[in-house]
Design a protein around this motif. Structure first.
Motif, PDB file in Angstrom:
ATOM      1  N   LEU A   1      38.563  40.685  34.861  1.00  0.00           N
ATOM      2  CA  LEU A   1      38.002  40.771  36.209  1.00  0.00           C
ATOM      3  C   LEU A   1      38.294  42.142  36.782  1.00  0.00           C
ATOM      4  O   LEU A   1      39.383  42.692  36.593  1.00  0.00           O
ATOM      5  CB  LEU A   1      38.628  39.695  37.105  1.00  0.00           C
ATOM      6  N   GLN A   2      37.291  42.674  37.488  1.00  0.00           N
ATOM      7  CA  GLN A   2      37.463  44.008  38.056  1.00  0.00           C
ATOM      8  C   GLN A   2      37.230  44.057  39.552  1.00  0.00           C
ATOM      9  O   GLN A   2      37.906  44.796  40.279  1.00  0.00           O
ATOM     10  CB  GLN A   2      36.440  44.965  37.426  1.00  0.00           C
ATOM     11  N   LYS A   3      36.238  43.334  39.996  1.00  0.00           N
ATOM     12  CA  LYS A   3      35.801  43.502  41.390  1.00  0.00           C
ATOM     13  C   LYS A   3      36.398  42.433  42.295  1.00  0.00           C
ATOM     14  O   LYS A   3      36.528  41.273  41.896  1.00  0.00           O
ATOM     15  CB  LYS A   3      34.282  43.422  41.458  1.00  0.00           C
ATOM     16  N   GLY A   4      36.728  42.835  43.503  1.00  0.00           N
ATOM     17  CA  GLY A   4      37.238  41.882  44.472  1.00  0.00           C
ATOM     18  C   GLY A   4      36.249  40.754  44.693  1.00  0.00           C
ATOM     19  O   GLY A   4      35.067  41.006  44.892  1.00  0.00           O
ATOM     20  N   GLY A   5      36.727  39.513  44.627  1.00  0.00           N
ATOM     21  CA  GLY A   5      35.862  38.365  44.818  1.00  0.00           C
ATOM     22  C   GLY A   5      35.148  37.922  43.545  1.00  0.00           C
ATOM     23  O   GLY A   5      34.427  36.928  43.543  1.00  0.00           O
ATOM     24  N   GLU A   6      35.376  38.658  42.456  1.00  0.00           N
ATOM     25  CA  GLU A   6      34.684  38.335  41.205  1.00  0.00           C
ATOM     26  C   GLU A   6      35.182  37.011  40.629  1.00  0.00           C
ATOM     27  O   GLU A   6      36.361  36.680  40.735  1.00  0.00           O
ATOM     28  CB  GLU A   6      34.898  39.463  40.198  1.00  0.00           C
ATOM     29  N   GLU A   7      34.268  36.302  40.004  1.00  0.00           N
ATOM     30  CA  GLU A   7      34.601  35.038  39.349  1.00  0.00           C
ATOM     31  C   GLU A   7      33.862  34.975  38.022  1.00  0.00           C
ATOM     32  O   GLU A   7      32.682  35.280  37.952  1.00  0.00           O
ATOM     33  CB  GLU A   7      34.202  33.861  40.244  1.00  0.00           C
ATOM     34  N   LYS A   8      34.594  34.578  36.973  1.00  0.00           N
ATOM     35  CA  LYS A   8      33.974  34.422  35.650  1.00  0.00           C
ATOM     36  C   LYS A   8      34.364  33.084  35.064  1.00  0.00           C
ATOM     37  O   LYS A   8      35.458  32.579  35.330  1.00  0.00           O
ATOM     38  CB  LYS A   8      34.419  35.548  34.706  1.00  0.00           C
ATOM     39  N   SER A   9      33.473  32.539  34.267  1.00  0.00           N
ATOM     40  CA  SER A   9      33.746  31.252  33.630  1.00  0.00           C
ATOM     41  C   SER A   9      33.442  31.315  32.154  1.00  0.00           C
ATOM     42  O   SER A   9      32.521  32.023  31.722  1.00  0.00           O
ATOM     43  CB  SER A   9      32.901  30.149  34.270  1.00  0.00           C
ATOM     44  N   HIS A  10      34.224  30.574  31.400  1.00  0.00           N
ATOM     45  CA  HIS A  10      33.980  30.417  29.963  1.00  0.00           C
ATOM     46  C   HIS A  10      34.346  28.993  29.614  1.00  0.00           C
ATOM     47  O   HIS A  10      35.514  28.623  29.702  1.00  0.00           O
ATOM     48  CB  HIS A  10      34.813  31.404  29.154  1.00  0.00           C
ATOM     49  N   GLU A  11      33.341  28.229  29.260  1.00  0.00           N
ATOM     50  CA  GLU A  11      33.524  26.794  28.985  1.00  0.00           C
ATOM     51  C   GLU A  11      34.183  26.153  30.207  1.00  0.00           C
ATOM     52  O   GLU A  11      33.624  26.194  31.286  1.00  0.00           O
ATOM     53  CB  GLU A  11      34.300  26.619  27.691  1.00  0.00           C
ATOM     54  N   LYS A  12      35.346  25.598  30.084  1.00  0.00           N
ATOM     55  CA  LYS A  12      35.948  24.903  31.230  1.00  0.00           C
ATOM     56  C   LYS A  12      37.000  25.729  31.952  1.00  0.00           C
ATOM     57  O   LYS A  12      37.768  25.210  32.756  1.00  0.00           O
ATOM     58  CB  LYS A  12      36.560  23.581  30.759  1.00  0.00           C
ATOM     59  N   ILE A  13      37.015  27.019  31.663  1.00  0.00           N
ATOM     60  CA  ILE A  13      38.007  27.899  32.270  1.00  0.00           C
ATOM     61  C   ILE A  13      37.315  28.869  33.216  1.00  0.00           C
ATOM     62  O   ILE A  13      36.359  29.544  32.830  1.00  0.00           O
ATOM     63  CB  ILE A  13      38.789  28.674  31.199  1.00  0.00           C
ATOM     64  N   THR A  14      37.819  28.928  34.449  1.00  0.00           N
ATOM     65  CA  THR A  14      37.274  29.831  35.460  1.00  0.00           C
ATOM     66  C   THR A  14      38.391  30.706  35.992  1.00  0.00           C
ATOM     67  O   THR A  14      39.470  30.212  36.321  1.00  0.00           O
ATOM     68  CB  THR A  14      36.662  29.043  36.626  1.00  0.00           C
ATOM     69  N   ALA A  15      38.120  32.001  36.102  1.00  0.00           N
ATOM     70  CA  ALA A  15      39.100  32.921  36.665  1.00  0.00           C
ATOM     71  C   ALA A  15      38.486  33.645  37.847  1.00  0.00           C
ATOM     72  O   ALA A  15      37.293  33.975  37.844  1.00  0.00           O
ATOM     73  CB  ALA A  15      39.567  33.927  35.615  1.00  0.00           C
ATOM     74  N   LYS A  16      39.313  33.861  38.872  1.00  0.00           N
ATOM     75  CA  LYS A  16      38.854  34.540  40.072  1.00  0.00           C
ATOM     76  C   LYS A  16      39.812  35.676  40.420  1.00  0.00           C
ATOM     77  O   LYS A  16      41.011  35.604  40.151  1.00  0.00           O
ATOM     78  CB  LYS A  16      38.826  33.571  41.261  1.00  0.00           C
ATOM     79  N   LEU A  17      39.263  36.686  41.044  1.00  0.00           N
ATOM     80  CA  LEU A  17      40.073  37.782  41.569  1.00  0.00           C
ATOM     81  C   LEU A  17      39.825  37.823  43.069  1.00  0.00           C
ATOM     82  O   LEU A  17      38.665  37.870  43.509  1.00  0.00           O
ATOM     83  CB  LEU A  17      39.661  39.110  40.919  1.00  0.00           C
ATOM     84  N   ASP A  18      40.877  37.784  43.872  1.00  0.00           N
ATOM     85  CA  ASP A  18      40.663  37.697  45.315  1.00  0.00           C
ATOM     86  C   ASP A  18      40.112  39.013  45.873  1.00  0.00           C
ATOM     87  O   ASP A  18      40.092  40.043  45.209  1.00  0.00           O
ATOM     88  CB  ASP A  18      41.942  37.256  46.030  1.00  0.00           C
ATOM     89  N   GLU A  19      39.644  38.930  47.112  1.00  0.00           N
ATOM     90  CA  GLU A  19      38.973  40.077  47.724  1.00  0.00           C
ATOM     91  C   GLU A  19      39.880  41.305  47.815  1.00  0.00           C
ATOM     92  O   GLU A  19      39.428  42.444  47.670  1.00  0.00           O
ATOM     93  CB  GLU A  19      38.481  39.705  49.134  1.00  0.00           C
ATOM     94  N   LYS A  20      41.145  41.072  48.050  1.00  0.00           N
ATOM     95  CA  LYS A  20      42.083  42.189  48.176  1.00  0.00           C
ATOM     96  C   LYS A  20      42.544  42.718  46.825  1.00  0.00           C
ATOM     97  O   LYS A  20      43.292  43.697  46.758  1.00  0.00           O
ATOM     98  CB  LYS A  20      43.294  41.762  49.003  1.00  0.00           C
ATOM     99  N   LYS A  21      42.144  42.043  45.756  1.00  0.00           N
ATOM    100  CA  LYS A  21      42.462  42.452  44.386  1.00  0.00           C
ATOM    101  C   LYS A  21      43.959  42.548  44.142  1.00  0.00           C
ATOM    102  O   LYS A  21      44.449  43.487  43.500  1.00  0.00           O
ATOM    103  CB  LYS A  21      41.782  43.802  44.082  1.00  0.00           C
ATOM    104  N   GLN A  22      44.691  41.558  44.661  1.00  0.00           N
ATOM    105  CA  GLN A  22      46.110  41.515  44.346  1.00  0.00           C
ATOM    106  C   GLN A  22      46.528  40.159  43.796  1.00  0.00           C
ATOM    107  O   GLN A  22      47.694  39.958  43.485  1.00  0.00           O
ATOM    108  CB  GLN A  22      46.956  41.863  45.585  1.00  0.00           C
ATOM    109  N   GLN A  23      45.579  39.254  43.671  1.00  0.00           N
ATOM    110  CA  GLN A  23      45.897  37.952  43.106  1.00  0.00           C
ATOM    111  C   GLN A  23      44.718  37.415  42.320  1.00  0.00           C
ATOM    112  O   GLN A  23      43.559  37.564  42.728  1.00  0.00           O
ATOM    113  CB  GLN A  23      46.278  36.965  44.197  1.00  0.00           C
ATOM    114  N   SER A  24      45.055  36.780  41.207  1.00  0.00           N
ATOM    115  CA  SER A  24      44.026  36.135  40.407  1.00  0.00           C
ATOM    116  C   SER A  24      44.471  34.711  40.100  1.00  0.00           C
ATOM    117  O   SER A  24      45.677  34.432  40.011  1.00  0.00           O
ATOM    118  CB  SER A  24      43.792  36.892  39.102  1.00  0.00           C
ATOM    119  N   SER A  25      43.506  33.835  39.958  1.00  0.00           N
ATOM    120  CA  SER A  25      43.816  32.465  39.581  1.00  0.00           C
ATOM    121  C   SER A  25      42.975  32.079  38.376  1.00  0.00           C
ATOM    122  O   SER A  25      41.849  32.543  38.205  1.00  0.00           O
ATOM    123  CB  SER A  25      43.550  31.508  40.742  1.00  0.00           C
TER     124      SER A  25
END
Lengths: 111, 117
Positions: free
Chosen positions: A49-73
């Motif tokens: 993930l690179q961009k603030g607010g970006e979200e990507k999914s692969h099969e049943k796994i989703t990753a997000k990067l918050d708007e401030k780009k200091q936390q990912s889930s």
């Protein structure tokens, strides 16, 4: 220097349950990588993930990067035993340099 | 396409001995990285090669560690003399160029588990 803190350190869930792993950075993230490792094996790239607010999914796994780009889930939906392993977040300077890693989250999925 | 290959997969040596770890990156990958994970701690960067040149060796712990990449192909990491605290898993990773990790990530090998007794 930049540090990554992952939570929780370990997680045991029942098969079919959803779960979330968090990765918090002490500095702004330029590139955030998620990897999975099984015992005795190498790190398997999940997504980046690179961009603030970006979200990507692969099969049943989703990753997000918050708007401030200091936390990912990292979110796993309907977990399966095959999801078990150690999940690692890593950060680089977005120029192909070294990765800084979190300490990892060990996931166990009970059938 | 073959992945990143490391050997040996395991090595047990006595304190004071020398050990050499080898990494074969994906063919054509100019960037090669060494990382280490010691028990209970996070994976830490050791060294970055671009072809045969050391781009960044800021993570090398001390002068007992010597990394080489002659000809810009495979790399070796030698520990001489080994100490107990050198025990851990040593990973190698490669990428084609600075843009590749954005899409494909860095490709890691399975690691060498080093035990110094």
């Amino acid at each position: 220097s930049q540090e990554l803190e992952q939570s929780p350190q370990s997680l045991i869930v029942q098969e079919g349950k959803n779960l979330t792993i968090n990765c918090t950075s002490s500095k702004t993230l330029y590139g955030l990588y998620w990897y999975k490792q099984k015992y005795g094996e190498g790190l398997i790239f999940l997504m980046m993930l690179q961009k603030g607010g970006e979200e990507k999914s692969h099969e049943k796994i989703t990753a997000k990067l918050d708007e401030k780009k200091q936390q990912s889930s990292l979110h796993i939906t309907a977990s399966q035993p095959s999801h078990a392993g150690i999940y690692l977040c890593g950060a680089d300077n977005n120029q192909g340099g070294k990765l800084i890693f979190g300490q990892g989250t060990e996931l166990s999925v009970k059938p | 396409e073959a992945g990143v290959t490391q050997f040996p997969s395991h090595s047990v040596i006595e304190k004071g001995q020398t050990v050499t770890l080898r990494c074969d990156p994906i063919s054509g990958h100019d960037n090669l990285y060494w990382y280490r994970r010691v028990m209970g701690k996070e994976i830490k960067f050791l060294l970055h090669f671009v072809k045969e040149s050391k781009q960044d060796e800021s993570g090398m712990p001390n002068n007992r560690f010597l990394a080489e990449r002659t000809g810009g192909t495979y790399s070796t990491l030698k520990v001489q003399p080994a100490e107990l605290e050198d025990s851990g898993v040593y990973f190698c990773a490669s990428s084609q160029d600075s843009r590749t990790p954005i899409t494909y990530g860095y490709t890691f090998g399975s690691g060498t588990r080093l035990t110094v007794v």
